[in-house]
Design a protein around this motif. Structure first.
Motif, mmCIF file in Angstrom:
data_model
loop_
_atom_site.group_PDB
_atom_site.id
_atom_site.type_symbol
_atom_site.label_atom_id
_atom_site.label_comp_id
_atom_site.label_asym_id
_atom_site.label_seq_id
_atom_site.Cartn_x
_atom_site.Cartn_y
_atom_site.Cartn_z
ATOM 1 N N TYR A 125 12.444 92.603 48.613
ATOM 2 C CA TYR A 125 12.004 91.429 49.375
ATOM 3 C C TYR A 125 13.135 90.423 49.545
ATOM 4 C CZ TYR A 125 9.364 87.212 50.588
ATOM 5 O OH TYR A 125 8.910 86.066 51.205
ATOM 6 N N SER A 126 13.987 90.290 48.537
ATOM 7 C CA SER A 126 15.072 89.307 48.594
ATOM 8 C C SER A 126 16.102 89.639 49.659
ATOM 9 C CB SER A 126 15.767 89.231 47.233
ATOM 10 O OG SER A 126 16.998 88.545 47.318
ATOM 11 N N SER A 127 16.396 90.945 49.837
ATOM 12 C CA SER A 127 17.527 91.326 50.682
ATOM 13 C C SER A 127 17.149 92.237 51.841
ATOM 14 C CB SER A 127 18.605 92.000 49.826
ATOM 15 O OG SER A 127 19.008 91.136 48.778
ATOM 16 N N GLY A 128 15.860 92.552 51.993
ATOM 17 C CA GLY A 128 15.421 93.341 53.147
ATOM 18 C C GLY A 128 15.963 94.750 53.170
ATOM 19 N N LEU A 129 16.089 95.377 52.004
ATOM 20 C CA LEU A 129 16.673 96.710 51.941
ATOM 21 C C LEU A 129 15.669 97.783 52.363
ATOM 22 C CD1 LEU A 129 18.594 96.601 48.531
ATOM 23 C CD2 LEU A 129 19.315 95.766 50.780
ATOM 24 N N ARG A 130 16.195 98.883 52.876
ATOM 25 C CA ARG A 130 15.386 100.082 53.062
ATOM 26 C C ARG A 130 15.209 100.724 51.694
ATOM 27 N NH1 ARG A 130 19.290 100.295 57.269
ATOM 28 N NH2 ARG A 130 18.386 100.157 59.362
ATOM 29 N N PRO B 156 5.213 95.441 63.428
ATOM 30 C CA PRO B 156 5.291 95.806 62.008
ATOM 31 C C PRO B 156 4.407 94.892 61.186
ATOM 32 C CG PRO B 156 7.271 94.631 62.693
ATOM 33 C CD PRO B 156 6.496 94.919 63.939
ATOM 34 N N ARG B 157 3.828 95.433 60.128
ATOM 35 C CA ARG B 157 2.948 94.636 59.286
ATOM 36 C C ARG B 157 3.771 93.925 58.228
ATOM 37 N NH1 ARG B 157 -2.856 96.813 57.702
ATOM 38 N NH2 ARG B 157 -2.992 94.560 57.422
ATOM 39 N N ALA B 158 3.604 92.635 58.145
ATOM 40 C CA ALA B 158 4.313 91.839 57.154
ATOM 41 C C ALA B 158 3.291 91.062 56.335
ATOM 42 C CB ALA B 158 5.285 90.878 57.829
ATOM 43 N N LEU B 159 3.610 90.843 55.072
ATOM 44 C CA LEU B 159 2.774 90.025 54.212
ATOM 45 C C LEU B 159 2.999 88.549 54.521
ATOM 46 C CD1 LEU B 159 3.503 91.889 50.866
ATOM 47 C CD2 LEU B 159 1.352 91.976 52.119
ATOM 48 N N SER B 160 2.028 87.723 54.202
ATOM 49 C CA SER B 160 2.250 86.286 54.276
ATOM 50 C C SER B 160 3.244 85.904 53.179
ATOM 51 C CB SER B 160 0.936 85.537 54.085
ATOM 52 O OG SER B 160 0.489 85.671 52.738
ATOM 53 N N VAL B 161 3.813 84.721 53.297
ATOM 54 C CA VAL B 161 4.767 84.270 52.284
ATOM 55 C C VAL B 161 4.108 84.246 50.914
ATOM 56 C CG1 VAL B 161 6.195 82.338 51.511
ATOM 57 C CG2 VAL B 161 6.138 82.944 53.943
ATOM 58 N N ASP B 162 2.907 83.685 50.821
ATOM 59 C CA ASP B 162 2.214 83.592 49.533
ATOM 60 C C ASP B 162 1.933 84.971 48.951
ATOM 61 O OD1 ASP B 162 2.244 80.858 49.621
ATOM 62 O OD2 ASP B 162 0.200 80.651 50.381
ATOM 63 N N ASP B 163 1.454 85.891 49.797
ATOM 64 C CA ASP B 163 1.138 87.235 49.307
ATOM 65 C C ASP B 163 2.398 87.964 48.851
ATOM 66 O OD1 ASP B 163 -1.585 87.015 49.689
ATOM 67 O OD2 ASP B 163 -1.540 87.865 51.719
ATOM 68 N N ALA B 164 3.497 87.796 49.585
ATOM 69 C CA ALA B 164 4.743 88.463 49.213
ATOM 70 C C ALA B 164 5.270 87.935 47.886
ATOM 71 C CB ALA B 164 5.789 88.277 50.310
ATOM 72 N N VAL B 165 5.255 86.617 47.719
ATOM 73 C CA VAL B 165 5.758 86.014 46.478
ATOM 74 C C VAL B 165 4.893 86.420 45.296
ATOM 75 C CG1 VAL B 165 6.100 83.833 45.261
ATOM 76 C CG2 VAL B 165 6.895 84.085 47.624
ATOM 77 N N PRO C 248 7.315 99.968 50.692
ATOM 78 C CA PRO C 248 8.607 99.270 50.681
ATOM 79 C C PRO C 248 9.014 98.676 52.022
ATOM 80 C CG PRO C 248 8.752 101.266 49.383
ATOM 81 C CD PRO C 248 7.409 101.294 50.054
ATOM 82 N N HIS C 249 8.726 99.368 53.115
ATOM 83 C CA HIS C 249 9.148 98.852 54.416
ATOM 84 C C HIS C 249 8.379 97.585 54.785
ATOM 85 C CE1 HIS C 249 12.216 100.309 57.104
ATOM 86 N NE2 HIS C 249 11.521 99.917 58.157
ATOM 87 N N MET C 250 7.181 97.407 54.202
ATOM 88 C CA MET C 250 6.436 96.175 54.457
ATOM 89 C C MET C 250 7.170 94.983 53.851
ATOM 90 S SD MET C 250 2.435 95.308 53.632
ATOM 91 C CE MET C 250 1.849 96.602 54.739
ATOM 92 N N LEU C 251 7.821 95.188 52.705
ATOM 93 C CA LEU C 251 8.611 94.108 52.117
ATOM 94 C C LEU C 251 9.843 93.824 52.973
ATOM 95 C CD1 LEU C 251 8.451 94.794 48.264
ATOM 96 C CD2 LEU C 251 7.244 93.066 49.606
ATOM 97 N N ARG C 252 10.414 94.846 53.588
ATOM 98 C CA ARG C 252 11.535 94.637 54.507
ATOM 99 C C ARG C 252 11.081 93.841 55.733
ATOM 100 N NH1 ARG C 252 16.579 96.776 56.381
ATOM 101 N NH2 ARG C 252 16.553 97.511 58.546
ATOM 102 N N HIS C 253 9.914 94.216 56.276
ATOM 103 C CA HIS C 253 9.365 93.462 57.404
ATOM 104 C C HIS C 253 9.087 92.007 57.000
ATOM 105 C CE1 HIS C 253 9.197 97.027 59.725
ATOM 106 N NE2 HIS C 253 8.080 97.512 59.255
#
Length: 311
Positions: free
Chosen positions: A150-155, A112-121, A253-258
């Protein structure tokens, strides 16, 4: 009904009517079955349904794979075909279900593709408001939704289903006092997940200006029409937000969950906790994030270790 070759489509129509009437499947699902079965009818030519055997289905599967059809699509077609022949066997004599035991080619496992911490924040953090837009309800709604994803990993469906207050009918709700969100996930299973401080601040800001829903409902997040926001609208808003804020990839949205799962695992190493917060029934579904965690460590190593790079 005759089982002659020219009645093949009639049998498909009868099966689709059965799915709609007896199993009450949605029009979208029935349309997918129709496409898969019509494709099978075209692939088998003039052969009547009882003439199709196990070896013929295996050859068809190999042909689809040779055409570079995605293994997931092949698996879906086989599932549709299998169900059709199971029903057809109740309508006419069949030697066996020709699809039984035929499997789709194995698909390559993709991380799954996830953002880096800096990019997500940077993506979910409140941007500096333009003149006069500091109190824009739509912007505050978006920020609260993205922070909570992003805070709670929701779908995305779980986010859209949140109500302002708990009730027996509610699919989920946010408890600001206890700093947690309760959602109904896959398999109708409920779980409660912590909500971070930034998401709580964003929720408070949104609720201070949240208008009354036009439909009289209790939805937490609203569309521009004042009704419950749909998953599709959330996807569109996040994609547009990502483009506007220079996200390095197209964000969904699923990228924020990842990203949530990957970042919590990187910090804690607690796979079981991540499993519970994501609502995964099996730990194997969560283990994919260990690969992301190792990938992150490998990147850090490559950048930091003086002997990492090949000269």
């Amino acid at each position: 009904m005759s089982d002659a070759p020219d009645s093949k489509l009639a049998w498909i129509d009868a099966y689709l009517a059965h799915l709609q009437r007896e199993r009450q499947l949605s029009p979208h699902t029935c349309a997918a079955y129709a496409r898969d079965l019509q494709a099978l009818a075209a692939l088998t030519g003039a052969s009547a349904w009882p003439q199709l055997d196990h070896h013929a289905v295996r050859r068809l599967t190999a042909k689809l794979h040779a055409q570079e059809l995605d293994p997931r699509s092949i698996a879906r077609k086989l599932s549709s075909w299998r169900g059709f022949f199971r029903w057809l066997g109740e309508q006419m004599p069949l030697a066996a279900n020709p699809v039984q035991g035929v499997r789709a080619p194995k698909r390559a496992k993709t991380l799954p593709r996830a953002l880096s911490v800096d990019d997500a924040v940077q993506l979910v953090a409140p941007s500096r408001p333009a003149a006069g837009n500091g109190d824009d309800p739509a912007a505050l709604c978006n920020r609260a939704m993205f922070e909570l994803l992003y805070s709670s990993g929701l779908r995305v469906s779980e986010l859209a289903g949140l109500d302002l207050t708990p009730s027996k009918q509610a699919l989920g709700w946010v408890d600001l006092g206890n700093r947690e969100v309760t959602v109904t996930g896959k398999g109708n299973k409920r779980r409660t997940v912590p909500v971070g401080a930034a998401a709580l601040d964003a929720l408070h800001a949104w609720l201070a200006l949240r208008p009354a829903p036009t439909d009289g409902g209790d939805a937490l997040f609203l569309s521009s029409r004042g009704t419950r926001v749909s998953p599709r609208v959330i996807q569109q808003r996040l994609r547009q937000h990502g483009v506007a804020h220079g996200a390095p990839v197209q964000v969904h949205p699923h990228m924020l969950r990842h990203s949530f799962a990957s970042h919590v695992l990187q910090s804690s190493g607690d796979l079981r906790a991540v499993q519970e917060m994501l609502g995964h029934a099996s730990i194997s579904s969560t283990q994919v994030y260990t690969a992301l965690d190792f990938q992150h460590l490998a990147e850090v190593y490559d950048k930091a270790h003086p002997r990492a790079k090949v000269k």
